[in-house]
Design an enzyme around this catalytic site. Sequence first.
Site, PDB file in Angstrom:
ATOM      1  CE  LYS A  93      -4.229-118.506  11.416  1.00 47.82           C
ATOM      2  NZ  LYS A  93      -5.648-118.934  11.387  1.00 47.82           N
ATOM      3  CD  GLN A 114      -2.579-126.112  11.540  1.00 46.27           C
ATOM      4  OE1 GLN A 114      -3.431-126.905  11.160  1.00 46.27           O
ATOM      5  NE2 GLN A 114      -2.053-125.203  10.749  1.00 46.27           N
ATOM      6  CE  LYS A 117       0.077-128.458   8.389  1.00 50.47           C
ATOM      7  NZ  LYS A 117      -1.257-128.753   7.858  1.00 50.47           N
ATOM      8  CE  LYS A 129      -7.688-128.537  11.036  1.00 51.87           C
ATOM      9  NZ  LYS A 129      -6.859-128.077   9.909  1.00 51.87           N
ATOM     10  CG  ASP A 169      -9.456-128.703   7.674  1.00 49.75           C
ATOM     11  OD1 ASP A 169      -8.279-128.587   7.310  1.00 49.75           O
ATOM     12  OD2 ASP A 169      -9.999-129.824   7.793  1.00 49.75           O
ATOM     13  CB  THR A 212      -3.704-124.924   1.080  1.00 49.73           C
ATOM     14  OG1 THR A 212      -4.133-124.105   2.161  1.00 49.73           O
ATOM     15  CG2 THR A 212      -3.204-126.247   1.616  1.00 49.73           C
ATOM     16  CG  ASN A 243      -9.251-123.976  -0.452  1.00 46.35           C
ATOM     17  OD1 ASN A 243      -8.129-124.222  -0.044  1.00 46.35           O
ATOM     18  ND2 ASN A 243      -9.606-122.768  -0.872  1.00 46.35           N
ATOM     19  CB  SER A 381      -3.890-118.229   8.000  1.00 50.05           C
ATOM     20  OG  SER A 381      -5.043-118.743   7.399  1.00 50.05           O
TER      21      SER A 381
END
Length: 450
Positions: A93, A114, A117, A129, A169, A212, A243, A381
Amino acid sequence: MSRTQNLHRKFMSGVEERNKGEPEFIQAVHEFSDTVIPFIEEHPQYREESILERMTEPDRIIIFRVCWEDDEGNICTNRAWRVQFNNSIGPYKGGLRFHPSVNQSILKFLGFEQTFKNSLTTLPMGGAKGGSNFDPKGKSDREVMRFCQSMMTELARHIGEHTDVPAGDIGVGAREISYLFGRYKQITNRFTGAITGKGLSFGGSLVRTEATGYGCVYFAQEMLNHKGDALEGKRCLVSGSGNVAIYTIEKARALGAKVVSASDSGGYIYDPDGIDEEKLAWLKDLKETRRGRIQEYAEHFNCEFHGGQRPWALPADVAFPCATQNEISEHDAKTLLANGISVVCEGANMPTELAGAYRFTKAGILYAPSKAANAGGVAVSGLEQSQNALRLSWTREEVDAKLREIMRKIHTQCVTWGSTPGDPIIDYVKGANIAGFLKVADAMVAYGCV
Ligand code: NDP
């Protein structure tokens, strides 16, 4: 030099040798292993299983050509990647980035970060990613559509709701996700949660757009509250106006803070009166609908614009870097500290150079690394995937409450692993790295040598 420093140096020389020409990836591994190696020394099962060596090698990298036709009928060629870093605790993911600077080093650093995280979110998600050196700026909607469709024609073979679930992203927002998902659905003839960040009418989750930025502010609030302080009344710097930046500004403002800056790659605006609700609505329209430049904010609201600069020389209490990697240099970190910054909460991924991050840690301020502070996006997500699998939609209040709870749990994990007995200062970098590492490492140990 201590034994662990020596081990770190030896480990890093191997990483540098194997990943020549990949400075961002080497930087991310350096920061991570600096705090994790001492922990591994105290827990030898991870050393015996060579977990760190295995964790710093991606499972696989897919590289492919994307050909598409521009509005004049010219054939254009871009390069795209999907770095599937680690799926020990769940399907891969992580977002897709479209920006001319995208290369393998940047995507490997992002995929590596990621992984930890996603582990911190407590949800079952592996790390990945992807993206392309395609630049959506200045392209028509039809050109962006043709690029996305061509990219998905190849990417579709490598993703799926149980395999790998991309999201947005930098340069990949609602428009791009819709084009990508539309082609995915057409190719596979399946309507599944194989991509997140979808529109609300076709499987998206409420609060995903805001997640985020909101999550980053919730994390800052957790850190301040833990110290007996609050965000209310604090003067904040935000970089970026995409964003993450926009919803960081929105939530910080809602919690009583005053945000005095925003930026884009052209420079930053300084609005000493603060970006209020009306100005934020205007900024959203400028960036999300008209795709304009931040300089126009300064012209419209009659405030300062500083071309080609970042906002870190402005005095403030809290900094939210929300644009891109390495946007706070060591010099910027020194300036922020000299001007009295007491909180740095990273909305962007790895926005602080290594030397700057050491300055923040040494100064003992509240410094939240991106893998903890910006995990709210991928967490929602994950909640979008859950809603897709259940074929239902949760309300805004339900999703926001779950997001708050996840950010609170991430904060608790950071405190647990980042505290030293007798020392009131919490090392959030160490806490996030060790807590993120543990879950993935334990799964890898359990799997044996795979
Ligand atoms: P957007 O594309 O929406 O916005 C990016 C913003 O940063 C824009 O204002 C852009 O300015 C600016 N920017 C990008 N590159 C540079 C650069 N090289 N120099 C100066 N400014 C730059 O992206 P997001 O807001 O989604 O992402 C921002 C950061 O947050 C990234 O690090 C991303 O990885 C991270 N992140 C995003 C998540 C999400 O959910 N979207 C989740 C977790 C992390 P301009 O328009 O001029 O290029």
